[in-house]
Design an enzyme around this catalytic site. Sequence first.
Site, PDB file in Angstrom:
ATOM      1  N   LYS A  24       0.755  -1.181  -0.091  1.00 19.85           N
ATOM      2  CA  LYS A  24       0.061   0.052  -0.140  1.00 19.85           C
ATOM      3  C   LYS A  24       0.725   1.293  -0.214  1.00 19.85           C
ATOM      4  O   LYS A  24       1.265   1.850   1.021  1.00 19.85           O
ATOM      5  CB  LYS A  24      -0.809   0.043   1.128  1.00 19.85           C
ATOM      6  CG  LYS A  24      -2.221   1.177   1.078  1.00 19.85           C
ATOM      7  CD  LYS A  24      -2.547   1.711   2.320  1.00 19.85           C
ATOM      8  CE  LYS A  24      -1.739   2.658   2.860  1.00 19.85           C
ATOM      9  NZ  LYS A  24      -1.449   3.979   2.355  1.00 19.85           N
ATOM     10  N   CYS A  39      14.256  10.386   6.786  1.00 20.24           N
ATOM     11  CA  CYS A  39      14.126   9.843   8.111  1.00 20.24           C
ATOM     12  C   CYS A  39      15.587   9.877   8.771  1.00 20.24           C
ATOM     13  O   CYS A  39      15.414  10.140  10.195  1.00 20.24           O
ATOM     14  CB  CYS A  39      13.380   8.598   8.335  1.00 20.24           C
ATOM     15  SG  CYS A  39      14.171   7.175   7.321  1.00 20.24           S
ATOM     16  N   GLU A  91      10.076   1.281  10.307  1.00 16.42           N
ATOM     17  CA  GLU A  91      11.061   1.963  10.110  1.00 16.42           C
ATOM     18  C   GLU A  91      10.614   3.447  10.151  1.00 16.42           C
ATOM     19  O   GLU A  91       9.669   3.682   9.036  1.00 16.42           O
ATOM     20  CB  GLU A  91      11.696   1.642   8.561  1.00 16.42           C
ATOM     21  CG  GLU A  91      12.952   2.344   8.305  1.00 16.42           C
ATOM     22  CD  GLU A  91      13.015   3.718   8.000  1.00 16.42           C
ATOM     23  OE1 GLU A  91      13.289   4.664   9.037  1.00 16.42           O
ATOM     24  OE2 GLU A  91      12.629   4.059   6.942  1.00 16.42           O
ATOM     25  N   GLU A 103      11.078  15.992  15.097  1.00 19.03           N
ATOM     26  CA  GLU A 103      11.569  15.839  13.443  1.00 19.03           C
ATOM     27  C   GLU A 103      10.778  16.623  12.705  1.00 19.03           C
ATOM     28  O   GLU A 103       9.700  16.662  12.582  1.00 19.03           O
ATOM     29  CB  GLU A 103      11.087  14.267  13.117  1.00 19.03           C
ATOM     30  CG  GLU A 103      11.531  13.942  11.748  1.00 19.03           C
ATOM     31  CD  GLU A 103      11.097  12.593  11.362  1.00 19.03           C
ATOM     32  OE1 GLU A 103      12.168  11.901  10.545  1.00 19.03           O
ATOM     33  OE2 GLU A 103      10.132  12.063  11.855  1.00 19.03           O
TER      34      GLU A 103
END
Length: 501
Positions: free
Chosen positions: A184, A293, A258, A395
């Site tokens: 997906k 990331c 992850e 982040e």
Amino acid sequence: MTSTEPVSRATIPVHIRIGTERIAIGGGGVHDRVCPITGKVDGSIPLAGPHDIDRACMVAQEAFLQWRRTPPTERRRLLLRLADLFDENDDELSRLATLDVGAPYVPRKGHPSIAANYIRYYAGWADKYTSDVVAGYLPNGEFGYTLAQPYGVVGVIVTWNGPVGSIAMKVPAALAAGNTVVVKPSELTPYGPEFVADLVEEAGFPPGVFNVLPGSGAAGDALVQHPLVKKVSFTGGPGTAASIMRACSDSVKPAVFELGGKSASVIFDDADIDAACAHGAMLSVGFLAGQGCSFPTRVLAQESVYAGVVQRMSKVAESYVVGDPFDTATITGPVINQAAADRILGIIDRAPSEGARLVTGGNRVHLGGELAGGYYVEPTVFADVDPYSELGQSEVFGPVLAITSFRDESDAIAKANATPYGLGGYIRTNDLGRALRVAEQLEAGDVHINGAGNLMVNRPFGGWGLSGHGKEGGRQGLEEFMRIKGVGIAFGESPLISFGS
């Protein structure tokens, strides 16, 4: 355009791909996909609904019954063919990545891509993974061994910032181990995954081994909770990962996560400062507009070189051209959408109230012509950032770099580890002993010393803490998609051994 021949900006039709079917209308409706380069709708994307997910899982399960029995040498052959197709079509994959994410277009000119390298690496493992022989303890002797077996249908959910790369890090390992997959991708970045499905079909994989269903979070929920899905591999944010963990808990379904990061780049006073600043700026406010990331979005510079690092970082950031990612002069392209731009600019606006000093950037970039509606943010550098402030902890996922000073080795380690994330770590020093000491003590799943590359296929990648768990890459990435079974064979009659009543 700087290049002599303009690159086509045409999109491609996107479908729900189940087995051999290409479905133009899904049960989840249609998403009007907005291009980050222009801010305009460039395609209508069919969204999978629960019924589509259910059919895909059943098709994948049926395919699994045959795929698991396919000789490993044949799995290897098909994966190698797929890697070759990635190489042959890499310019198109790069073009679609630019349309998807706004990453600057870089024609590969025949050089293998990271994605092709992952596919080729796991093709090599398909027929080389071996069992272990284990010692026996029965009085008359015993032979024991292990079997590494596939799970079955694996649900793969990839985020928007690098969908093709994320698929390549997960799917080849799963297929090499004998699993089938239902992927997906995000509805925000559908073009690369659609083209990958074309290449998988062209490579000759049996129908149902690889299925792609673009969809929203509702489709992801249906995939995670489907009883035929035996393992989940997810790339995204910690909040969504927590929801997936809760959904998996009822059936104790395993998952690989992850997730995000707030990776620190530790620059000691004996380092090559110019190289450290060039590398750090590119991976924080240049490449992908900081939307990665594991990028080193925090710089920790030793006090004696701190002022010089701030000056060099800001100078490099100011040199970056912000604009059309199809222009070869561009370094920093757009962020993914309006919501991302608003969130990033909000963090920038709040940072000075917590003591951060804006050195350069900090504004929305308004371009003209067809780019007028695009989502462009200046490469932004802050100095004197409190490690415990919002900018030091959160982040940003945009072109914003936070720089902080440190006194000595122990102070650097403490500040580098002062976040709930633990994905990447970067070290710059000419003292090998110091580099190894610091690498051992960083709370991170992946550490890079003096410019070592990210995402090397033979090295496991994956974080700790809020950055997730499990590995992609290396042998460990293959083992994530295998279940280990122990088998014992007794020699002759053995006395009955009872473990409890």
